[in-house]
Write a protein that holds these residues in place. Structure first.
Motif, PDB file in Angstrom:
ATOM      1  N   LEU A 140      -7.833   9.964  -2.765  1.00 26.05           N
ATOM      2  CA  LEU A 140      -7.636   8.629  -3.335  1.00 26.05           C
ATOM      3  C   LEU A 140      -8.976   7.963  -3.655  1.00 26.05           C
ATOM      4  O   LEU A 140      -9.124   7.305  -4.696  1.00 26.05           O
ATOM      5  CB  LEU A 140      -6.847   7.762  -2.353  1.00 26.05           C
ATOM      6  CG  LEU A 140      -5.360   8.130  -2.169  1.00 26.05           C
ATOM      7  CD1 LEU A 140      -4.786   7.440  -0.933  1.00 26.05           C
ATOM      8  CD2 LEU A 140      -4.547   7.766  -3.408  1.00 26.05           C
ATOM      9  N   LYS A 141      -9.946   8.154  -2.780  1.00 31.30           N
ATOM     10  CA  LYS A 141     -11.267   7.564  -3.003  1.00 31.30           C
ATOM     11  C   LYS A 141     -11.913   8.139  -4.261  1.00 31.30           C
ATOM     12  O   LYS A 141     -12.486   7.408  -5.081  1.00 31.30           O
ATOM     13  CB  LYS A 141     -12.157   7.799  -1.786  1.00 31.30           C
ATOM     14  CG  LYS A 141     -13.531   7.165  -1.896  1.00 31.30           C
ATOM     15  CD  LYS A 141     -14.344   7.418  -0.641  1.00 31.30           C
ATOM     16  CE  LYS A 141     -15.737   6.803  -0.758  1.00 31.30           C
ATOM     17  NZ  LYS A 141     -16.550   7.044   0.468  1.00 31.30           N
ATOM     18  N   LYS A 142     -11.817   9.469  -4.424  1.00 31.45           N
ATOM     19  CA  LYS A 142     -12.393  10.103  -5.614  1.00 31.45           C
ATOM     20  C   LYS A 142     -11.724   9.581  -6.881  1.00 31.45           C
ATOM     21  O   LYS A 142     -12.390   9.301  -7.884  1.00 31.45           O
ATOM     22  CB  LYS A 142     -12.242  11.624  -5.528  1.00 31.45           C
ATOM     23  CG  LYS A 142     -13.207  12.292  -4.575  1.00 31.45           C
ATOM     24  CD  LYS A 142     -13.067  13.807  -4.646  1.00 31.45           C
ATOM     25  CE  LYS A 142     -14.079  14.499  -3.759  1.00 31.45           C
ATOM     26  NZ  LYS A 142     -13.968  15.978  -3.838  1.00 31.45           N
ATOM     27  N   ARG A 143     -10.403   9.451  -6.830  1.00 30.96           N
ATOM     28  CA  ARG A 143      -9.695   8.960  -8.016  1.00 30.96           C
ATOM     29  C   ARG A 143     -10.122   7.531  -8.347  1.00 30.96           C
ATOM     30  O   ARG A 143     -10.358   7.186  -9.511  1.00 30.96           O
ATOM     31  CB  ARG A 143      -8.192   9.020  -7.797  1.00 30.96           C
ATOM     32  CG  ARG A 143      -7.375   8.624  -9.034  1.00 30.96           C
ATOM     33  CD  ARG A 143      -5.942   8.341  -8.697  1.00 30.96           C
ATOM     34  NE  ARG A 143      -5.834   7.201  -7.774  1.00 30.96           N
ATOM     35  CZ  ARG A 143      -4.675   6.766  -7.269  1.00 30.96           C
ATOM     36  NH1 ARG A 143      -3.552   7.386  -7.578  1.00 30.96           N
ATOM     37  NH2 ARG A 143      -4.646   5.734  -6.445  1.00 30.96           N
ATOM     38  N   ASN A 144     -10.229   6.700  -7.317  1.00 30.48           N
ATOM     39  CA  ASN A 144     -10.596   5.299  -7.538  1.00 30.48           C
ATOM     40  C   ASN A 144     -12.020   5.145  -8.062  1.00 30.48           C
ATOM     41  O   ASN A 144     -12.352   4.156  -8.716  1.00 30.48           O
ATOM     42  CB  ASN A 144     -10.423   4.507  -6.247  1.00 30.48           C
ATOM     43  CG  ASN A 144      -8.967   4.411  -5.820  1.00 30.48           C
ATOM     44  OD1 ASN A 144      -8.067   4.574  -6.644  1.00 30.48           O
ATOM     45  ND2 ASN A 144      -8.727   4.161  -4.541  1.00 30.48           N
ATOM     46  N   GLN A 145     -12.865   6.151  -7.757  1.00 28.06           N
ATOM     47  CA  GLN A 145     -14.238   6.124  -8.253  1.00 28.06           C
ATOM     48  C   GLN A 145     -14.377   6.811  -9.595  1.00 28.06           C
ATOM     49  O   GLN A 145     -15.481   6.969 -10.106  1.00 28.06           O
ATOM     50  CB  GLN A 145     -15.168   6.783  -7.228  1.00 28.06           C
ATOM     51  CG  GLN A 145     -15.303   5.989  -5.932  1.00 28.06           C
ATOM     52  CD  GLN A 145     -16.128   6.718  -4.882  1.00 28.06           C
ATOM     53  OE1 GLN A 145     -16.406   7.910  -5.015  1.00 28.06           O
ATOM     54  NE2 GLN A 145     -16.529   5.986  -3.845  1.00 28.06           N
ATOM     55  N   GLY A 146     -13.232   7.235 -10.147  1.00 29.23           N
ATOM     56  CA  GLY A 146     -13.249   7.862 -11.460  1.00 29.23           C
ATOM     57  C   GLY A 146     -13.650   9.313 -11.452  1.00 29.23           C
ATOM     58  O   GLY A 146     -13.916   9.908 -12.495  1.00 29.23           O
ATOM     59  N   ASN A 204       0.811  -1.217   0.000  1.00 29.21           N
ATOM     60  CA  ASN A 204       0.000   0.000   0.000  1.00 29.21           C
ATOM     61  C   ASN A 204       0.847   1.270   0.000  1.00 29.21           C
ATOM     62  O   ASN A 204       0.322   2.356   0.257  1.00 29.21           O
ATOM     63  CB  ASN A 204      -0.929   0.010   1.220  1.00 29.21           C
ATOM     64  CG  ASN A 204      -1.861  -1.175   1.243  1.00 29.21           C
ATOM     65  OD1 ASN A 204      -2.532  -1.453   0.254  1.00 29.21           O
ATOM     66  ND2 ASN A 204      -1.898  -1.885   2.368  1.00 29.21           N
ATOM     67  N   THR A 213      -1.518   4.287   0.909  1.00 29.79           N
ATOM     68  CA  THR A 213      -2.822   4.430   0.254  1.00 29.79           C
ATOM     69  C   THR A 213      -3.950   3.803   1.058  1.00 29.79           C
ATOM     70  O   THR A 213      -5.129   4.018   0.750  1.00 29.79           O
ATOM     71  CB  THR A 213      -2.780   3.794  -1.151  1.00 29.79           C
ATOM     72  OG1 THR A 213      -2.425   2.403  -1.030  1.00 29.79           O
ATOM     73  CG2 THR A 213      -1.772   4.509  -2.033  1.00 29.79           C
ATOM     74  N   GLU A 214      -3.621   3.035   2.096  1.00 27.75           N
ATOM     75  CA  GLU A 214      -4.657   2.432   2.943  1.00 27.75           C
ATOM     76  C   GLU A 214      -5.079   3.382   4.059  1.00 27.75           C
ATOM     77  O   GLU A 214      -6.260   3.488   4.399  1.00 27.75           O
ATOM     78  CB  GLU A 214      -4.158   1.124   3.541  1.00 27.75           C
ATOM     79  CG  GLU A 214      -5.228   0.363   4.324  1.00 27.75           C
ATOM     80  CD  GLU A 214      -4.734  -0.991   4.785  1.00 27.75           C
ATOM     81  OE1 GLU A 214      -5.536  -1.948   4.775  1.00 27.75           O
ATOM     82  OE2 GLU A 214      -3.542  -1.098   5.153  1.00 27.75           O
ATOM     83  N   THR A 226       1.347   9.488  -6.312  1.00 28.93           N
ATOM     84  CA  THR A 226      -0.034   9.011  -6.429  1.00 28.93           C
ATOM     85  C   THR A 226      -0.738   9.410  -7.715  1.00 28.93           C
ATOM     86  O   THR A 226      -1.800   8.871  -8.024  1.00 28.93           O
ATOM     87  CB  THR A 226      -0.868   9.556  -5.255  1.00 28.93           C
ATOM     88  OG1 THR A 226      -0.946  10.997  -5.356  1.00 28.93           O
ATOM     89  CG2 THR A 226      -0.263   9.155  -3.919  1.00 28.93           C
TER      90      THR A 226
END
Length: 756
Positions: free
Chosen positions: A747-753, A424, A617-618, A729
């Protein structure tokens, strides 16, 4: 001598615990102050009942707005010492209880009853600018900085510059409110000296500013007031203005007894000023080859409930908001906006670290979008010697942006980190430049220093500048020792005293070494020249026939030699005084109102930093592994002290980058911190390896080539860290601090596109 890492002037006393601070000052019969502060951010004071507190045994006096002759102070002259009819931020001083001891004074403060009519509050400066927003001040929420309302700079035509560009980039950034968090809280003692003058012992950074402010607030002639400085346990701009001094002075005048007030850490976070928060908007035009054609910057400063120094901060910020780059077309627009927060004022860098974060983050995003190396992109656009520069004035031939970049480049290029050292974990490196004006904005008065050669050959420098821990008096003795060619042990430097020594630069704005140092050089050069004159008269010779070397005047004859103690004795015999005064004033002028062009500063600092970070990232935690900081100091008077300043500036801005926020979002716009356990500054466990690099490009105007450096060391740290996070990142942080919660959200926003 110059360039030697000698021990600090007062280092032994600090280490052994024998240093006397203002908190150590004691007088018989001394009374103590405790405050009553507002629990509300915005309210009308309906009634205040003091009778229970006044009846408490041991309470001598209760002060409110009705007791102060002039209830205004601050750089803009609009800050109320005591709340007068209204409270405008939580923590504003409402009353002060003076009692036999601090415990009784606190009990008295707890007995004061106040009825408030709570009013709507506004904590966001963008919301405060909207029509219908709660009104913080009677003149409206936007402080009028000029006839047009804002601060403007107009160099070239940005619209033409944007038309020439192949690409246009726009970014916005947000910075937090930061506390000074020095370990010595504000403290002061008021008493009376042998001439019955009001004597105030102050931890202030600018003794003469406090002296004049006290005279105005108390409506007393300055000759009736004496302000004495001491060793200061940290300032960083937070002790630049009056704080406890008017209250203890007024209490001493009314009771006829000595009075002391020492703030707690909770009061330190709520009563004084802090670094204001900013919303910043950058727009830059760039050609395909990476050449910048135009840049516009819009800055909205949250100045809190009172302007204080918000007018001056935007002057300073606008000058360098474009960064240390060639900008043929540059426009700046700045607004100062009131909110129901603690007033904003100076903190190490005074409005510059926030635009450095925005400007350098903007530069890295441009380089990324264009596929350019971030270092080469900066080399291409870096300000160079004799370029048109800040405020429309040519930059002189001492500009050192390229030298700082070259000094940092080997570390930036060497041994790239392992990008994924764990499941991570992500590592990255980031680069940032810094630029910092030296001195106050076209407002630095002449600085004077007295030098006196005693009969024993010891030189005393009468300097009215406070030492905040930066080692100013060590620098002063080294400058004088270099000119007289003697050991530093034969030179002493005084502590500030408004009644004994001439006006001098306040300890701030990176101006102590530069301005006071120049005055010292002039004063000590006169001592050296007078030594030649004394010897010439004794021997019946011309001064051109004599030589000065290593603290001695030598004549052509074999027995013609006088050391400084003999010179002092001979001067006394001749009826000459071996006391001189050196004066220095920077050559600056105020910018015009229409275009903001002028010369507000005489000299600038430059710096470069690269940071290596690790992002989990965790958890969202950002850990800084290494900082390399290259700073141009002109001439390093004391390299060890320079390295200490570079390291201190890096560590201080580490907190600005990652943890510090006096008004975090989860507190709903309120400052709820009750101490350093809730306001998170870096500890020894958080500090990375800091590698200072001293760059020397001697100034033509500074004392023996030196510049001040206290603030530039903090300007480029946060953006270097943010740019390293971006490399690790792929996310460019646009808001400070980069806390774990904020990083996880990105990070959450990026992972959700979504757009982070």
């Amino acid at each position: 001598m110059l360039g030697e890492s000698i021990p600090r002037y007062d280092g032994e006393r600090h280490v052994t615990g024998t240093t006397v601070y203002v908190d150590d000052v004691r007088y018989p019969g001394m009374l103590h102050v405790r405050p009553l502060v507002s629990p509300h951010a915005n309210a009308r004071i309906l009634e205040m009942r003091l009778d229970k507190a006044a009846a408490l045994p041991g309470v001598h006096l209760i002060l409110t707005a009705e007791d102060i002759p002039r209830n205004r102070f601050g750089g803009a002259g609009d800050h109320h010492l005591f709340a007068d009819g209204f409270v405008r931020y939580a923590g504003q001083l409402v009353a002060a209880v003076v009692a036999e001891d601090a415990v009784t004074a606190q009990q008295g403060a707890d007995l004061i009853e106040v009825d408030y009519e709570v009013l709507p509050s506004v904590f966001d400066c963008l919301e405060a600018m909207k029509e219908g927003a709660p009104q913080v001040r009677e003149h409206g929420n936007i402080f009028k900085l000029s006839p047009t309302g804002q601060r403007k700079i107009r160099i070239g035509d940005v619209e033409s510059g944007f038309a020439e560009a192949d690409y246009i980039f726009e970014d916005s950034f947000v910075t937090p409110v930061q506390s000074h968090a020095f370990l010595e809280t504000h403290v002061g003692v008021a008493a009376f000296d042998e001439r019955s003058r009001l004597l105030v012992h102050s931890t202030g950074q600018s003794i003469h500013w406090i002296h004049s402010s006290l005279a105005e607030v108390l409506d007393l002639p300055m000759e009736k007031i004496r302000v004495v400085g001491g060793i200061v346990g940290g300032g960083f701009g937070g002790k630049s203005d009056v704080s406890v001094e008017p209250v203890i002075a007024l209490a001493a005048l009314k009771t006829g007894r000595p009075v002391k007030w020492r703030w707690t850490f909770e009061e330190e976070l709520r009563l004084p000023t802090n670094r204001g928060g900013f919303h910043l908007y950058y727009k830059t035009g760039v050609k395909k080859d990476g050449t910048i054609t135009a840049r516009s910057v819009k800055s909205i400063q949250d100045i809190g409930a009172f302007c204080y120094r918000g007018n001056r901060s935007l002057d300073r910020q606008g000058t360098v908001a474009g960064g240390p780059y060639r900008l043929p077309n540059y426009w700046f627009d700045g607004w100062a906006v009131h909110t129901n927060k603690v007033p904003a004022a100076a903190l190490r860098g005074f409005a510059v670290p926030m635009v450095s974060f925005a400007c350098e983050g903007h530069m890295d995003r441009i380089a990324s979008e264009l596929g350019l190396d971030p270092l080469e992109f900066r080399y291409k656009n870096a300000l160079r010697e004799n370029d048109p520069g800040f405020r429309g004035q040519p930059v002189d031939d001492r500009v050192s942006v390229i030298e700082c970049l070259k000094a940092a480049e080997p570390s930036f290029r060497a041994d790239p980190p392992v990008r994924r050292p764990g499941k991570n974990l992500r590592r990255g490196r980031g680069l940032a430049l810094g630029v910092m004006p030296i001195g106050l904005t076209a407002g630095t008065a002449p600085v004077a220093v007295n030098a006196y050669l005693a009969l024993d050959g010891l030189l005393t420098l009468a300097v009215n500048t406070s030492d905040l821990g930066q080692g100013a008096r060590t620098v002063f003795t080294q400058l004088a020792a270099q000119i007289l060619e003697i050991e530093e042990s034969r030179i002493s430097a005084t502590l500030a005293d408004s009644s004994l020594y001439p006006a001098c630069a306040g300890s701030g704005a990176s101006q102590v070494t530069y301005l006071t140092g120049n005055a010292i050089v002039r004063a000590v050069e006169k001592i050296r020249n007078r030594a030649l004159e004394v010897a010439a008269q004794k021997w019946g010779l011309e001064t051109t026939e004599l030589t000065y070397r290593e603290g001695q005047v030598l004549g052509p004859g074999p027995d013609q030699c006088l050391d400084l103690s003999q010179i002092a004795v001979e001067a006394d015999r001749q009826g000459r005084g071996m006391n001189t005064t050196g004066v220095y004033q920077a050559r600056t002028w105020l910018p015009d109102e229409e275009k903001g062009l002028g010369k507000p500063y005489e000299e600038y600092n430059y710096a470069a930093c690269w940071a290596e970070v690790e992002v989990d990232t965790e958890t969202g935690r950002v850990t800084v592994k290494r900082l390399v900081s290259a700073v141009d100091v002109g001439q390093a008077i004391n390299p060890m002290a320079v390295e200490g300043q570079i390291e201190g500036g890096a560590i201080m801005n580490l907190g600005y980058a990652l943890t510090e926020d006096l008004y975090p979002p989860f507190q709903g716009g309120r400052n709820a911190a009750s101490g350093l356990h809730e306001y998170l500054i870096p500890t020894i466990m958080d500090v990375p390896m800091v590698e200072p690099i001293i760059v020397e490009k001697p100034s033509r105007k500074g004392p023996l080539g030196a510049k001040g450096l206290g603030e530039v060391t903090a300007t480029m740290i946060a953006p270097a860290i943010a740019n390293a996070v971006a490399e690790a990142t792929g996310i460019f942080p646009d808001r400070l601090p980069i806390s774990p919660e904020r990083m996880l959200g990105l990070l959450k926003k990026r992972n959700q596109g979504e757009e982070p």
